[in-house]
Scaffold this motif. Sequence first.
Motif, short mmCIF file in Angstrom:
data_model
loop_
_atom_site.label_atom_id
_atom_site.label_comp_id
_atom_site.label_asym_id
_atom_site.label_seq_id
_atom_site.Cartn_x
_atom_site.Cartn_y
_atom_site.Cartn_z
N ARG A 1 58.68 197.16 -0.24
CA ARG A 1 59.87 196.70 0.59
C ARG A 1 60.73 195.66 0.49
O ARG A 1 62.03 195.62 0.52
CB ARG A 1 59.48 196.88 2.16
CG ARG A 1 58.63 198.17 2.23
CD ARG A 1 59.29 199.44 2.12
NE ARG A 1 58.55 200.55 2.55
CZ ARG A 1 58.91 201.61 3.29
NH1 ARG A 1 60.17 201.55 3.95
NH2 ARG A 1 58.19 202.43 3.76
N GLN A 2 60.15 194.49 -0.29
CA GLN A 2 60.71 193.26 0.01
C GLN A 2 59.80 192.42 -0.86
O GLN A 2 58.68 192.46 -0.84
CB GLN A 2 60.74 192.74 1.41
CG GLN A 2 61.62 191.46 1.43
CD GLN A 2 61.80 191.04 3.15
OE1 GLN A 2 61.16 191.31 3.78
NE2 GLN A 2 62.95 190.15 2.91
N ILE B 1 60.60 186.43 4.25
CA ILE B 1 59.62 187.67 4.81
C ILE B 1 59.85 187.42 6.33
O ILE B 1 59.95 188.51 6.97
CB ILE B 1 58.30 187.67 4.19
CG1 ILE B 1 58.36 187.78 2.56
CG2 ILE B 1 57.76 188.76 4.96
CD1 ILE B 1 58.63 189.29 2.15
N ALA C 1 63.09 192.66 5.44
CA ALA C 1 64.39 193.44 4.83
C ALA C 1 64.48 194.95 5.58
O ALA C 1 65.54 195.33 5.56
CB ALA C 1 63.85 193.90 3.42
#
Lengths: 556, 324, 393
Positions: free
Chosen positions: C232-233, C240, C245
Motif C-alpha cells: 500500500r505504501q 507512514i 497512504a
Amino acid sequence: MRRRPEGSHVLVAASAVGLILLVGLPLLFLLLQAVFPGFNEGSFDQPFQAFRETLPDPALAELTGNTLLLGLAVVLGTLVVAGPVGLLRAVYRIPAATTWDVIFLVPFMIPPYIAAMAWMMTLQPGGYLEQLTGVHAGGFLFSVGGVVFVMILNLFPLTYFAVSRTVAAVGGRQGAVARVCGASPWRAFVRVTLPLCLPGIAAAQLLVFVLSIEEFGTPATLASRSGFHVLVTGIHERFADWPIDIPGAAVLSTVLVVLAIAAYGLQHWLVTRRDRVTVTGKPVQPQQAEPGRWRPAVLAAFGMLAFAGVVLPLTGMVVTALTRTVSGGLTPGNLALDHFRAALEPGSGALTALLNSLGLATGTALVTAVAGMVIAWCVVRAPVRGRTLLDALAVLPNAIPGIVVAVGLVLVWNQPWWPITVYNTPLILLVAYCCLLIPYPVRYAAAGLRQTSVSLEQAARVAGAGPMRILVRVVLPLVLPSVLVAMLLVFAVATRELVASLILTPPGMHTVATYIFRQFEQGSVGEGMALSTIAVAVTTGLLLLVARRLRGGMLV
Amino acid sequence: MPSSNRAATVMTLTLVSVLGVSTAHGQELTVYSSGPGELANNLVSGFEEETGVDVNLFQSTTGDVMSRLEAERVNPQADVIISASWDSAADLEAEGRLLDYTSSNAESVPDFLVNDTYTAQGVAALSLAYNTQSDVPRPSEWEDLRDPVYTDQVSMPDPAQSGSAYDFVAGLVSDRGEDAWALLDVLADQGLIVPGANRAALNPVLQGGRSVVFGAVDYIALGQAARGESVEVIHPDSGTVIAPRPIMIQADTDQPDQAKSFVDFVLSETGQRMVADVFLMPARADIPADRATIDELTVIETKDDVAADREALLGRFKEVTEGR
Amino acid sequence: MTVVTRTECDVHGNGTLALHDLHVAFDGMPALRGVDLDLQSGEFLALLGPSGCGKTTLLRIIAGLMAPNRGRVAIGGMHAADGSVGYSLPPERRDIGMVYQDYALWPHLTVAGNVAFPLEVRGVGRSERRRRVAEVLDLVGLTALAERSPGTLSGGQQQRVALARALVARPGIVLFDEPLSNLDRELRETLADEIADTVRRMGVTAVYVTHDQTEAFGVADRVGVLVDGRLRQVAPPETIFRDPADRAVAEFIRAGELVDGKVDKHSGRLRADTGGVLLPLTVGRAGQRGRMLLPRNALSPAAEGDGHIAANVVRCRYRGDVYAVRARLGGVMGPEVEFHTTTAPDRDTTVPLVVDAGQCRFFPEKEWAGEGETVDEPEDAPVPLRRPVSEQF
C-alpha cells in the motif's frame, strides 16, 4: 497416616518386571541353553560344549557370511529401489500421493513366505509368466539374487516411508535454506539434507537389515536349492530336522543376536558420532514442487515399484487361489472359486484360524500399547537411574529373530516349577507377539512424549493427580496418535507372524500363518493362497478403516 | 484407581474370551502328530466320539513335532506321538523315552512294522511322481531317468530336510551300492534340482517346469491326483523304499490308559480306514486300500549300517548334487 | 574487527532489487496482487503487515523459493524471475542471504561450519574461508563459540549465528523473515539494533519482514506496508505514521482513531455517524462519505472557548509520562478517541478538546472502492459502526 510408595517407582518397577519376563528371561534361557547343552533336560553338564563343536565348524563361517551378504544386499537394494521414489514423494507434489502411500503399505500385509511362494509360482519354469509369455526367470529366482530381489520388494516400504517422511519433514526446509545460502540442489542435498535425514533413514535401514537376517521363509523357499544357506535356515535345520540339535541351534541363534546387536551398535555410532543431533519434528508446510515435464517419468517410477512390489505378488497369490489345480495352469476351465469355498467352509478351520489371528493381533496391539506407553514414560520421564537399561531391554527384541524368541519362550515357560504357566495355552502366542513387537509402541510413544512438554504433566501433578491418573488423563491423550500408529503396525505384523507361531501354537489351535503353512506343506497351495488372500484383504481393510479415523491418515 | 482397574478387568476378560484360555489339562490327552492334517483331525474326532476323552492335537511337520519334544524335555507335554520317521521313534526308544506297549489291534500288522514301544500305523512308499501332461515319456524305473531326455526334468526332495527322502537314498544305496551314487551323479549332471522337502520337490512338477519327482512320497502325490492334479504315481518294479509312520506313547505320560486306548483306536479297523482314506497304506494287512499295498510292492531293505551314518550319507549326497 | 567498505561489496555486484507487478495465487486464492518495489543498493526496507498479508510469500519469491504467477523480479540488475514465461533463477544463483524466524541452523554442523557453508559452496579456499568466518563471527561477537553445536546456544546467540551465515558471503541482498519474533522483548530491541548496524556497516541491501511496527520503524530506512497482497505504501517511517497512504495503512499502523462520517453540506466538517458530532476537515467535498483518522497527537485539551469539542471521559490510564485518556467526542453517544494529557481528568466529566485539523486525514469512501477490482471489505457501504482500533489493545 501411611506413606504411599512413590508412584513413578511403582511404574518403573512394573516396567522392569514386565520387560524382564517378556524379553530378558527368554534371552537368558537361550544363552543358558547355548552354554549348557543339556539345559533343556535340566542338566548343567559340559558347559560350552556346543560352542566348542559349532564355532570351529567352517559351515558357521559360511552361514554367517551368507547372512551378512543377504542383509547388506537387501539394505542396499531397498535404498536403491525405494530411496529415489521416497525422495520424489518428498520433493514433488505427486498426483494421488496418499493413494500411492496406501499402495506401498500393502507389502506389509503380505507375509514374506506367501510373497516368496507367489513369486515362485509366477516366475519358476512352468510358472504363470512362462504360461503367458513363454519365458521364465527360474534361474534368477532360485539364486541369491532372487532371494535378495524378493526380500527387497517385501521390505522396501520401510525405506520408502522413512525417506519420504524424513526428507519432507527435515530435508525440504533445510535444503531450501542451503539453496538460499548459495548451494546447488545437489550440494544442498549432499551437505545438508542427507546428513540431517541420516538418523531417520539409518534407523529404517537397520530394521531392514534385522528383518532380512531373521527372515526364514524366503531364503528357505528360494535359495536352498542353490546351496545358499543362512543362519536362520541353519537354525531351523538344527532345530527342526531329525536328529534335533537344540544346543547347536542356540549357538547359531546367539551368533544371529550378536550380528543384529552389532548392526544396532553400528547404526547408533553412525548416527551419534557427531554431536548428538536432535532434529525437532516441527511440522512445517511441505514445500513441494510440481513435477512439470518430469511428471511422466516420476509416475513411471511409482508405477513400476507398485507393479513389482504389490501387483505382481498379489496377482501370483490370487491367481493361485483361483486355479483349481496347479497342473491345470492358466486355462479358463481351471479357474474356479473352489479354494475360497473350501477355506470358508464352516468345518475347515480356516475361519477359526483367521479369528484366532485377529483376536491375538488385537490383544497384542492393546497389551503392547499399554505396556509401551508405561515403559516409554519411564524411559523418557521417570527420575530414576537404570532407565537406559530399560530402554535397551525394550528395543532389544528388534534385534532378535522370531525363532530365537520362540525357543527361549519354550525353555522359560515349560519349566515344571512354574505354579501356573502360559505355555500350551494361546497366551504363549500373545507373550511371543508382545515380546517381538513391544519395541514399536515403545519407540513411537517415546517419540510422542519427547515432543510434549513436561510442564503439562507437572500441571496435573500440582493439581493433585497421582502418577497413574497423570498417565491415564494427561500422557495417554497426548501420545495416543503416535501409539495408534504403532498399534496398527503391531496388528499388521501379529496377524501374519509365522516362525514363532509354528513352534509355540498350542495343541488344537491354528493361526492364519500356521494354517496356511500347513496347507502349503500337506494340503493344497491353492487353499493356502485363498486364506492368505482373505487375510490380506481383511487386515488391509481393517487398517484402512482405522487409519481413516486417524488424522492425516499417515500410517508410517 | 477404580477406572483403570475396571479397564484392566474388561481387557483380561476380553482376552480370555477371545483366546479361550484353558489351563486344565487333567483329563485331556495330548497328541503330537506329524500329519497329514486331515488324518490327524479325523483320528482325533473319531477317538473323542468313541471314548469321550478330549484330545489336544498339535499337528505339524515331523521336524516341528520333534523340536517341540526336544524343547519340552524338561517337562514333557505329549502323551501320544505320531511321527513320519521310523528312525525318530528308534532314537526315542533308545533314549528310553517311550512306554512299552503293543496294541492288541496290531496283530495283523506285519512283524517288521511292530516294536516293543512303537508300531507303524500307516506306511508311505517312495515313488516316481510323473506329470502326465509333460512332453517326456512316462518312466517306469529309477534308471529310466538316466535317459538324456530327462535333462532338466527331474526334481528330488532333500534327504537333509525330509526323513522319507533320507530313507530313500539310504535304501537305494543299500540295494545298489555305488550304482546308486552313479545314478545320482548322472541325474545331477542332467540338472537335477533339490528344492527342499517333499512339497517343494513336487511343486515344480505340478506347475510343469519339471516332469518327474525322483523319490516322491507316494501318498502326497496320490492325494494331489485325487484333487485333480495331473500327476501319476509310479512304483518301480525293481523295488522301492517304504517309510513306515510310527505311533508311540511318551514314557512319562500322566494318562497311560487313555494313551493306550488312543493307539488302539488308530490301529482299529475304523482308524486304519481313516489312514487308507488319505492314500497311506494301512499298517494292518487286513484293511483294504484304494492304492498299491505293501504286498504288491517290491520292498527294498535298508541296511542299518548305511542308514546309521547320517553325516556320511548326507555329506556324499551334498557332494554329488551340489556345486555344479 | 573489520569494516567492510562499500567498494568491496560493489565488487560482488550491486544490491538493487526491483519487483514489477508480482502476482501469486495459492489454489486460486490470490496471495500477492500486483506488488511493485524498487530498492537502492544498501537500502534497509522493513516489510510490515498483518499476518497472512503475503509478507513471507513475497520474501520467498525474492529468494527464489517460489515463482510468481505473473510479474518480474530483478536482483542486482540481473533478471531473476519472470512469471509470464515461467522463468525463475534458482535461489543459489541469486547471491542472497536469509535469516529465519526459527534460525534454521544445521544441527550437524558447528557454529563455524554453519557460517562457513555459503563460502564453501561458492568455492572459497580453506584459508580464506577461515579468515572470513573469523571476521564475521567477530562482527557478531561469537568468536568464542565457533566450535560449539548450534543447539547448545541461546536463542539470541543462534540468531547471531544465522546473521553471520547470511552475511559471510557478502551477498547483494539479505532477507529477514521475522527474525526476532521467537525472542523476548528486551533481546528483541538490542538485537534489532545490532542487525541494523551490522547490515549497514556491510552496506548490504536488506528486506526485513516483521509484524512489529516498533521494530520496523526502528531499523528501516523505508517501511513498506503490505495489506491483502498489495504493497500500500513504501515510505520513511515518519511519513507512514503521519501520512498513511490509505485507510488500510492507517488501520494497520494504528496512528489514532478512525471515525466514519459524512461531510456536512453547511459547515464542510465531517459529521460522525456515531453521536452526530462535527469534526474539522481540511479536504472533502460536501455530501461525501468517508473515514477520518484522528491521530492521538491531533487531540489536546483546550481552554473553554471557540472551536473546542466537548468530550466525555470514559477511562484514564497513567502511562508513566502522560495520562492516556479515552473519551467520547461530543457526548456519551459520540465516537471514542484517545488523547494524551499531563493532568488526570475524572471519569464521567466533560473536557474540552481541540482538534488539529492539519494532522487529521480523510479517506473518502469512493477511493476505497477504487482500490482494487475486488471489494473485499463488507463494511464499504453503508458504513457501520466500527470499534475504535485502540480498543483492541
